[in-house]
Scaffold this active site. Structure first.
Site, PDB file in Angstrom:
ATOM      1  N   ALA A  68       0.737  -1.257  -0.027  1.00 33.67           N
ATOM      2  CA  ALA A  68      -0.023  -0.043   0.082  1.00 33.67           C
ATOM      3  C   ALA A  68       0.825   1.151   0.120  1.00 33.67           C
ATOM      4  O   ALA A  68       2.109   1.170   0.597  1.00 33.67           O
ATOM      5  CB  ALA A  68      -0.841   0.110   1.350  1.00 33.67           C
ATOM      6  N   GLY A 113       0.699  -5.115   0.657  1.00 33.14           N
ATOM      7  CA  GLY A 113      -0.565  -5.147  -0.266  1.00 33.14           C
ATOM      8  C   GLY A 113      -0.294  -5.688  -1.643  1.00 33.14           C
ATOM      9  O   GLY A 113      -1.134  -6.180  -2.563  1.00 33.14           O
ATOM     10  N   GLU A 116      -0.373  -9.292  -1.496  1.00 32.59           N
ATOM     11  CA  GLU A 116      -1.972  -9.520  -1.250  1.00 32.59           C
ATOM     12  C   GLU A 116      -2.473  -9.448  -2.858  1.00 32.59           C
ATOM     13  O   GLU A 116      -3.259 -10.210  -3.154  1.00 32.59           O
ATOM     14  CB  GLU A 116      -2.612  -8.547  -0.237  1.00 32.59           C
ATOM     15  CG  GLU A 116      -2.169  -9.135   1.166  1.00 32.59           C
ATOM     16  CD  GLU A 116      -2.694  -7.942   2.104  1.00 32.59           C
ATOM     17  OE1 GLU A 116      -2.213  -6.564   1.830  1.00 32.59           O
ATOM     18  OE2 GLU A 116      -3.246  -8.288   3.076  1.00 32.59           O
ATOM     19  N   GLU A 136       3.899  -5.665   7.479  1.00 36.15           N
ATOM     20  CA  GLU A 136       2.866  -4.584   7.940  1.00 36.15           C
ATOM     21  C   GLU A 136       3.084  -4.752   9.515  1.00 36.15           C
ATOM     22  O   GLU A 136       3.066  -3.519  10.342  1.00 36.15           O
ATOM     23  CB  GLU A 136       1.641  -5.268   7.661  1.00 36.15           C
ATOM     24  CG  GLU A 136       0.948  -4.779   6.181  1.00 36.15           C
ATOM     25  CD  GLU A 136       1.265  -5.778   5.244  1.00 36.15           C
ATOM     26  OE1 GLU A 136       1.921  -6.757   5.652  1.00 36.15           O
ATOM     27  OE2 GLU A 136       0.454  -5.845   4.069  1.00 36.15           O
TER      28      GLU A 136
END
Ligand code: HXC
Length: 262
Positions: A68, A113, A116, A136
């Site tokens: 992210a 992310g 992911e 994270e």
């Protein structure tokens, strides 16, 4: 005029494949709102595009994606995220339910992310210099876009916990060992291998391929007997398609099947 596009789309009509390339190397392809909205807009178009049977996603530079976009994430306020498409729709809805096969060609860092995103794809091919991680926890967070749910199905609990709780990365060989990647390739052969796989899929019946993907993905959501029922109803419906008749007939008469994708 909006900002310059950062997700490049190349339609390779000859192999019925779309190549999506995240091109924001200065931030290691960190997943900004712009990247997600471009990616998703492309996917929604590609889903309906009859020229395309499958999609390859990759990144420019030394990262597939470093996760992210932390510059954007730092501005989050708790109540806002419920009304913000960036999380609810852009991250969670479109890619996981995309009907056509999507291959992640992981060319470098694949973090947070970014991992992911790769886990929402159907096949992960890794270059020898790929690095996978869920860092994270080091930010005081934990993976929030399927990381805790999808990684455990790939690598098992012990490795998943190690990755999520320590935030430490693994290299391509370890990713292969833990079945996160289906194969590891020299960097200069990664894209070629992904496109080769896409080409093989591109020659097959679009209907059968989409149904197969749905059936396999169903196993992540259902128990075995429910999954088997779903599989058999999908399978039985497929036997009535033109492509199934064409495929079986071609095999029996020792011809090459020419699918009509219906
Ligand atoms: C914004 C990022 C970024 C990110 C890297 N950059 N990752 N910017 N968001 N996620 C920027 C850096 O700030 C830097 O900018 C430039 O990209 C190059 O990165 P470096 O760190 O200098 O490169 P390097 O030393 O090679 O290290 C590579 C790296 C490291 C190991 C991948 O960048 C890293 O650890 N990145 C953070 C990864 C991370 O924490 N991801 C998880 C995010 S949270 P400047 O301006 O200095 O050149 C997440 C949650 C998802 O993904 C859940 C959502 C629902």
């Amino acid at each position: 005029e909006g900002p310059t596009a950062v997700v490049q789309l190349e339609i390779k009509e000859d192999i019925r494949t779309a190549l999506l390339t995240i091109n924001s190397p200065k931030t290691l392809n960190a997943l900004s709102e712009q990247i997600w909205s471009e990616l998703n807009a492309h996917l929604l178009n590609l889903e309906k595009d009859d020229r395309i049977n499958s999609v390859v996603v990759t990144g420019v530079g030394k990262a597939f994606s470093a996760g992210a976009d932390l510059n954007q994430m730092k501005t989050n306020k708790f109540p806002n995220v419920y009304f913000n498409d960036y999380f609810e729709r852009d991250w969670y809805k479109i890619l996981p339910s995309f009907r056509k096969p999507i291959i992640a060609a992981v060319n470098g860092y694949c973090f947070g992310g970014g991992l992911e995103l790769a886990l929402m794809c159907d096949v992960i091919l890794a270059s020898e210099n790929a690095k996978f991680g869920l860092p994270e926890i080091k930010l005081g967070l934990f993976p929030g876009a399927g990381g805790t749910q999808r990684i455990i199905r790939q690598v098992g609990k012990s490795k998943a916990m190690e990755m999520i709780l320590s935030g430490e990365m693994i290299d391509a060989q370890e990713a292969l060992h833990f079945k996160l990647a289906s194969s590891v390739l020299p960097p200069d052969q990664l894209l070629e291998a992904a496109l080769k796989l896409a080409k093989k899929i591109g020659k097959l019946s679009k209907v059968a391929v989409a149904a197969a993907k749905m059936a396999v993905n169903y196993s992540a959501e259902a128990g075995l007997s429910e999954g088997m029922r779903y599989e058999s109803s999908m399978f039985n419906s497929l036997t009535g398609t033109k492509d199934a008749k064409i495929g079986v007939e071609a095999f029996l008469s020792k011809q090459k099947a020419k699918f009509v994708h219906s």
